[in-house]
Enzyme design. Sequence first.
Site, short mmCIF file in Angstrom:
data_model
loop_
_atom_site.label_atom_id
_atom_site.label_comp_id
_atom_site.label_asym_id
_atom_site.label_seq_id
_atom_site.Cartn_x
_atom_site.Cartn_y
_atom_site.Cartn_z
N MET A 147 -3.00 8.43 -33.16
CA MET A 147 -3.78 9.53 -33.75
C MET A 147 -2.92 10.48 -34.62
SD MET A 147 -6.56 8.44 -32.75
CE MET A 147 -7.76 9.67 -33.23
N ASN A 203 -3.38 -0.74 -39.54
CA ASN A 203 -4.17 0.24 -38.81
C ASN A 203 -5.61 -0.24 -38.72
OD1 ASN A 203 -4.81 2.83 -37.62
ND2 ASN A 203 -5.75 3.39 -39.56
N ARG A 231 9.44 16.18 -38.40
CA ARG A 231 8.58 15.01 -38.50
C ARG A 231 9.36 13.77 -38.96
NH1 ARG A 231 4.70 13.54 -42.43
NH2 ARG A 231 3.07 12.35 -41.36
N GLU A 261 -14.18 -4.14 -34.04
CA GLU A 261 -12.73 -3.84 -34.11
C GLU A 261 -11.96 -4.88 -33.30
OE1 GLU A 261 -11.57 0.22 -33.26
OE2 GLU A 261 -13.46 1.00 -34.01
N GLY A 284 -6.53 2.62 -25.71
CA GLY A 284 -5.84 1.36 -25.96
C GLY A 284 -6.69 0.11 -25.84
N HIS A 315 -9.44 1.23 -38.59
CA HIS A 315 -10.19 2.48 -38.81
C HIS A 315 -11.68 2.22 -38.57
CE1 HIS A 315 -11.10 6.40 -40.38
NE2 HIS A 315 -12.06 5.86 -41.12
N ASN A 354 -8.03 -1.48 -28.30
CA ASN A 354 -7.56 -2.39 -29.36
C ASN A 354 -6.23 -3.03 -28.99
OD1 ASN A 354 -9.32 -2.49 -31.91
ND2 ASN A 354 -9.35 -0.32 -31.37
C1 GRF Z 1 -10.68 3.16 -32.46
O1 GRF Z 1 -11.99 3.57 -32.74
C2 GRF Z 1 -9.92 2.92 -33.74
O2 GRF Z 1 -10.74 2.46 -34.77
C3 GRF Z 1 -9.39 4.27 -34.06
O3 GRF Z 1 -9.08 4.87 -32.83
C4 GRF Z 1 -9.87 4.26 -31.81
C5 GRF Z 1 -8.91 3.73 -30.79
O4 GRF Z 1 -9.55 3.18 -29.68
N1 GRF Z 1 -8.27 4.18 -34.96
P1 GRF Z 1 -8.69 2.40 -28.59
O5 GRF Z 1 -7.60 3.38 -28.12
O6 GRF Z 1 -8.08 1.21 -29.25
O7 GRF Z 1 -9.63 2.05 -27.50
#
Ligand code: GRF
Length: 218
Positions: free
Chosen positions: A90, A107, A65, A174, A12, A109, A14
């Site tokens: 994920m 999202n 789903r 990011e 987490g 990436h 991000n």
């Molecule tokens: C990040 O590398 C993001 O780009 C990918 O999953 C990872 C998540 O990292 N989608 P965090 O949980 O935000 O630290």
Amino acid sequence: MLTVGVLASGRGSNFQSIIDNIKSGYINAKIAVLITDNPKAYAIERARNNNIETLVLIPKNFPDRDSYYRHLADELKKRGVELVILAGFMRVVGKPLIDAFREKIMNIHPALLPSFPGLHGQRQALDYGVKIAGCTVHFVDEGVDTGPIIIQSAVPAYEDDTEDTLSERILKEEHGIFPLAVKLFAEGRIKVKGRKVFIESQREEAVITNPPHQKFSR
Ligand code: GRF
């Protein structure tokens, strides 16, 4: 003020960058809920530290789903969520959620799409031997990392990089471009036409080259 819902499966960082940028006043938004599919996600701790409601919703507890993603959409709508942020969620998001939040799910990436979609974008880039790597914020559609691109940021990939060193360099970007994308959305400055995203701003701000977000005042 924009109401945001966050989906995360792990550490987490991000999610934290969005929290911090809201707290600092950079983004005019509030986070209504964190939804996680992983009861051990560190993101839960971050939500707790910031008084953000958390729902742990595990797909295997749902009949299929579609009903899982319908339930997620309902929980988000119930809380007035206007933008859904996938911060290390994920899973490939199911159609009921996409339909409920068309062009309202973002999202992050860890690769320069359309190269290296799916899992382990950084490792794919290293194995391929690229010299420039990076990350992408995009809207989510039915495909895997195929939706309209909002912002990208590039970093060098060095010959002696490991997956960890490259991932760390990308992660810093990011944490810059994801909050910027949310800020632009909150300000109503993002328009989508087909698969192209247009950002209403100064030309230099709209053309995202590395590292433009540092020019934005925080
Ligand atoms: C990040 O590398 C993001 O780009 C990918 O999953 C990872 C998540 O990292 N989608 P965090 O949980 O935000 O630290």
